[in-house]
Design an enzyme around this catalytic site. Sequence first.
Site, PDB file in Angstrom:
ATOM      1  N   ASP A  85      23.509  88.587 -12.417  1.00 40.43           N
ATOM      2  CA  ASP A  85      24.255  88.892 -11.190  1.00 40.43           C
ATOM      3  C   ASP A  85      25.683  89.337 -11.479  1.00 40.43           C
ATOM      4  OD1 ASP A  85      22.941  88.769  -8.774  1.00 40.43           O
ATOM      5  OD2 ASP A  85      23.242  86.620  -8.491  1.00 40.43           O
ATOM      6  N   GLU A 117      24.985  92.815  -4.683  1.00 42.65           N
ATOM      7  CA  GLU A 117      24.663  92.671  -3.260  1.00 42.65           C
ATOM      8  C   GLU A 117      25.191  93.858  -2.449  1.00 42.65           C
ATOM      9  OE1 GLU A 117      26.099  88.878  -1.886  1.00 42.65           O
ATOM     10  OE2 GLU A 117      24.972  87.772  -3.405  1.00 42.65           O
ATOM     11  N   GLU A 184      16.579  88.968   1.065  1.00 39.68           N
ATOM     12  CA  GLU A 184      16.798  87.533   1.249  1.00 39.68           C
ATOM     13  C   GLU A 184      16.913  87.182   2.734  1.00 39.68           C
ATOM     14  OE1 GLU A 184      19.744  85.699  -1.254  1.00 39.68           O
ATOM     15  OE2 GLU A 184      19.693  83.828  -0.131  1.00 39.68           O
TER      16      GLU A 184
HETATM   17  O1  KIV Z   1      22.077  84.040  -7.099  1.00 38.52           O
HETATM   18  C1  KIV Z   1      20.858  83.946  -6.918  1.00 38.52           C
HETATM   19  O2  KIV Z   1      20.219  82.968  -7.343  1.00 38.52           O
HETATM   20  C2  KIV Z   1      20.188  84.989  -6.178  1.00 38.52           C
HETATM   21  C3  KIV Z   1      18.751  84.784  -5.806  1.00 38.52           C
HETATM   22  C4  KIV Z   1      18.599  83.721  -4.803  1.00 38.52           C
HETATM   23  C5  KIV Z   1      18.093  86.045  -5.384  1.00 38.52           C
HETATM   24  O3  KIV Z   1      20.771  85.968  -5.865  1.00 38.52           O
END
Ligand code: KIV
Length: 269
Positions: A85, A117, A184
């Site tokens: 991420d 995102e 989500e």
């Molecule tokens: O940060 C995370 O764990 C996520 C998932 C829930 C998709 O973005």
Amino acid sequence: MADRHLTAPQIRARKGGDRLVSVTCYDATFARLVDAAGVDVVLVGDSLGMVVQGHDSTLPVTLEDVIYHTRAVSRGLARAHLVADLPFLTYQIDDREALRNAGRLVVEGRAQSVKLEGGVRSATAIRRIVEAGIPVMGHIGLTPQSIHQFGGFKVQGRAEAAAEALMVDARAVQEAGAYAIVLESVPGKLARRITEELQIPTIGIGASAACDGQVLVLYDLLGMDPDFNPKFLKKYDDLATRIRDAVSNYGREVRDGTFPDDAHSFHCD
Ligand code: KIV
């Protein structure tokens, strides 16, 4: 690493085929276990801010945090695809910075792809990163980095106008070059519509079985927090109880002197 692991093009090619299985992961020990369990996509999510660091949102997570955990997870994986991420404010300020930070997740963290995102608002950042050769996974619907804008962790796209806006976001993510997209907390009907229209796989969390795959936070599916029980979550174990019992049994045996016993002690020849 890339040779042995599922690649972004292979994940993209699973559209409409075998469903993708994804979990989050934050360390090498769990990475070995989830990889051996046959998980396809391992996500070092910024959810680590909540389940590992104990914050009440993902907002305080830094790029350094994600790099650290991604490198640890990379050591435990043999087959799964590794995606990391991009944390809050590491890709929103400008696209050059987004690319630089995505590059750090790949080079320093050893991720194979990055996730960020946002739909329309993130499209130019996605394009810039993809054009530099880094695969991007999109993420729309309830995007936790925007919780203050949403007023909390709320289902998105329930009203018709909001559903249409999410359709536009989904198209923008695909057109920008993403290889997959997380949906989500959106109604099942909308998830089905997006999944049917897009040519890239949708990976749902709280988005029904209509998606091309599912992702869950590992600690949630293992039942590590007895107080976290959202509607979308199915707990596949109750590790909170099992871990508490195991550690309290250990404590009892230490206190009453039954651990370590002879079998767990060293002896002279
Ligand atoms: O940060 C995370 O764990 C996520 C998932 C829930 C998709 O973005």
